[in-house]
Design an enzyme around this catalytic site. Structure first.
Site, PDB file in Angstrom:
ATOM      1  CG  ASP A  95      -0.260  -0.077   2.532  1.00 24.41           C
ATOM      2  OD1 ASP A  95       0.953  -0.402   2.555  1.00 24.41           O
ATOM      3  OD2 ASP A  95      -0.909   0.187   3.559  1.00 24.41           O
ATOM      4  CG  ASP A 116     -12.343  -7.460  12.475  1.00 25.44           C
ATOM      5  OD1 ASP A 116     -11.627  -8.068  11.648  1.00 25.44           O
ATOM      6  OD2 ASP A 116     -13.542  -7.734  12.662  1.00 25.44           O
ATOM      7  NE  ARG A 127     -12.813 -10.698  11.115  1.00 23.68           N
ATOM      8  CZ  ARG A 127     -13.865 -11.106  11.810  1.00 23.68           C
ATOM      9  NH1 ARG A 127     -14.287 -12.360  11.674  1.00 23.68           N
ATOM     10  NH2 ARG A 127     -14.493 -10.286  12.634  1.00 23.68           N
TER      11      ARG A 127
END
EC number: 4.1.99.12
Length: 423
Positions: free
Chosen positions: A148, A342, A344
Site C-alpha cells: 500500500d 479487526d 479482516r
C-alpha cells in the site's frame, strides 16, 4: 502542527483521478496516517512534460522518483541502490539515472526526457547514464493490493489510465511550514487551488477489489458431511495465493439470479472449528449455519482462510488469549500487541458471491454490519439471521465484549447474565 489524514477530508473519485492521469494531469495521492501520512504528486511517466516536472519541483521535496515494474528495471539494468534495503517502508530505490541526451540532467526539461525514456518500452540500457538526477523505484507487480505505497499507486493509476505502467511521484511540502510535509486539510486546499484531484491509497485498494477479480474458481467436487451433502467449490486468490472454499447446498447453477439466499461468511478459526475451543463460538456458529442451510435446501458457506484471530494470525491470537488470561478483553488484547481490533476484509467473499451470481443474501451472522461491503459486488444484504449460540463460562466475557465494543447482536448474553444473577 499539521492535522493527520482522516475521513473528514474530502476525496475525489478514483474514476476522476484515472481520467486526469490519462489526460496528462497530475493528481494528489495520500496514504494512511499510520503509514507516512503524506501526499504525493503523481502523474504518468509517458506523458511527462517540462511543465509538469517544474510544477512538481516547485511544490515538492524535489526528490523525484519514477516507479517501474520489476521487469522494466531488469531490462534497463537498474539494480537496487543498496544490496541490503534498510528503508523502513521497503521502498525499492534503484541506481539513479539521466537520459544521455540531456545537458545537466537536473533541469525540468532534462528530467522530463529521462522520464519519457524510462517509460518507453523500446528504451535500452545505453539510453541512460549513471548516476543521475531521477530515481527509479521497483514497484511490486500487483500494485497496491500487494503493497500500500505511493510507488504502487503510481503504477496502478498509469495502468488503469491505459498507459504504460510507469509513474512519476514526489512528496508535497507544506507551504505553511516548509520544514515538514503537507498533510490533511492543507493537501485538500492545495488540490483545490491547483484544480487537482485528490484520492487515497485506501480508496484505490477498495476500487481495485471491487472492480477487478482476484479470486478464481479452480475446482468443484461433492462433499458429504454430518450435516448433509454440499458441493465444494475451491477458489484461489491470484495475488496472495490464499485458498478459500464455498460450500453450496441446492445446486450451483440454481444460485445464478437467486434472491434471499442464506449465506454464512465464516472466518477461519483453527481453535474453534477444529479443536472445539470453548473460548469462542466460531465452530458452533459454523455448524449451526450448515444445519440452517441444509434445512432451507439452498445456501452458501464461504470459508475464508487467513482470517485467524480476526485477521491477526494464529500465533498472535494465542498471544491474545494469554493477554486475556491476564485481564484484557479480546479487543484490547489485539491492541496491546500493536495489532488492529479487526484486520479482516471481505472482498474475497464479495467476489465469490459475484461469481455465483446471487442477487441478494440473507446473512447468517450476529454482526449487523457484515453486509455493508457486499453491495459493491452487486449483492444486496436483504436480511440478517442471527446465529445464536448459548454462552459458556469460558466465553461469556468474550461475547460480552463483542456485544458491547463490537456491536454484535447477542441477546443470549443478556439471558446468560440474567440466569446467573439469580444463582
Amino acid at each position: 502542527m499539521n492535522a493527520p489524514l482522516n475521513s473528514a477530508v474530502r476525496l475525489d473519485s478514483i474514476e476522476e483521478a484515472i481520467a486526469d492521469i490519462a489526460a496528462g494531469k497530475a493528481v494528489v495521492v495520500v496514504d494512511n496516517e499510520d503509514r507516512e501520512n503524506e501526499g504525493d504528486l503523481i502523474f504518468a511517466a509517458e506523458l511527462a512534460t517540462p511543465e509538469l516536472v517544474a510544477f512538481m519541483v516547485r511544490y515538492s521535496s524535489g526528490y523525484i522518483c519514477v516507479p517501474l515494474l520489476p521487469e522494466d528495471c531488469k531490462r534497463l539494468n537498474l539494480p537496487p541502490m543498496m544490496g541490503r534495503n534498510e528503508d523502513v517502508r521497503g521502498t525499492a530505490y534503484t541506481v539513479t539515472v539521466d537520459a544521455n541526451t540531456g545537458t545537466t540532467g537536473i533541469s525540468a526539461t532534462s528530467r522530463a526526457e529521462t522520464m519519457l525514456r524510462l517509460a518507453d518500452p523500446m528504451s535500452v540500457v545505453d539510453d541512460f547514464t549513471r548516476p543521475g538526477h531521477v530515481v527509479p523505484l521497483a514497484a511490486r507487480p500487483n500494485g497496491v493490493l500487494e503493497r500500500d505505497g505511493h510507488t504502487e499507486a503510481a503504477i496502478d493509476l498509469a495502468r488503469l489510465a491505459g498507459l504504460r505502467p510507469a509513474g512519476v511521484l514526489c512528496e508535497i511540502v507544506s507551504e505553511e511550514d516548509p520544514t515538514t510535509m503537507a498533510r490533511s486539510e492543507e493537501l485538500r486546499r492545495f488540490s483545490d487551488e491547483h484544480d487537482l484531484k485528490m484520492i487515497s491509497i485506501e480508496q484505490l485498494i477498495e476500487w481495485r477489489r471491487h472492480n477487478e477479480t482476484q479470486v478464481r474458481r479452480t475446482v468443484e467436487t461433492q462433499l458429504p458431511t454430518d450435516f448433509g451433502s454440499f458441493t465444494a467449490l475451491g477458489y484461489k486468490h491470484e495475488i496472495d495465493g490464499q485458498e478459500h472454499v464455498a460450500l453450496i447446498a441446492g445446486g450451483v447453477e440454481e444460485l445464478n439470479g437467486a434472491e434471499d439466499v442464506f449465506v454464512r461468511v465464516h472466518s477461519e478459526c483453527l481453535t474453534g472449528d477444529v479443536f472445539h475451543s470453548r473460548r469462542c463460538d466460531c465452530g458452533q456458529q459454523l455448524h449451526q449455519s450448515m444445519e440452517i442451510i441444509q434445512e432451507a435446501g439452498q445456501g452458501i458457506i464461504i470459508y475464508l482462510r487467513g482470517h485467524e484471530g480476526r485477521g491477526i494470525g494464529l500465533l498472535a491470537k494465542l498471544k491474545a488469549y494469554s493477554l486475556q488470561d491476564s485481564g484484557l478483553d479480546t479487543v484490547d488484547a489485539n491492541l496491546e500487541q500493536g495489532l488492529p481490533e479487526d484486520a479482516r476484509e471481505y472482498s474475497v467473499a464479495g467476489q465469490i458471491l459475484r461469481d455465483l451470481g446471487i442477487k441478494s443474501a440473507n446473512l447468517l451472522t450476529n454482526n449487523p454490519h457484515k453486509g455493508e461491503g457486499l453491495r459493491g459486488f452487486g449483492v444486496e444484504a436483504s436480511a440478517h439471521t442471527p446465529v445464536e449460540i448459548e454462552p459458556n463460562a469460558d466465553n461469556i466475557d468474550y461475547l460480552r465484549t463483542k456485544r458491547d465494543r463490537m456491536n454484535h447482536d447477542l441477546p443470549q448474553v443478556a439471558r446468560w447474565d440474567a440466569a446467573h444473577a439469580l444463582k
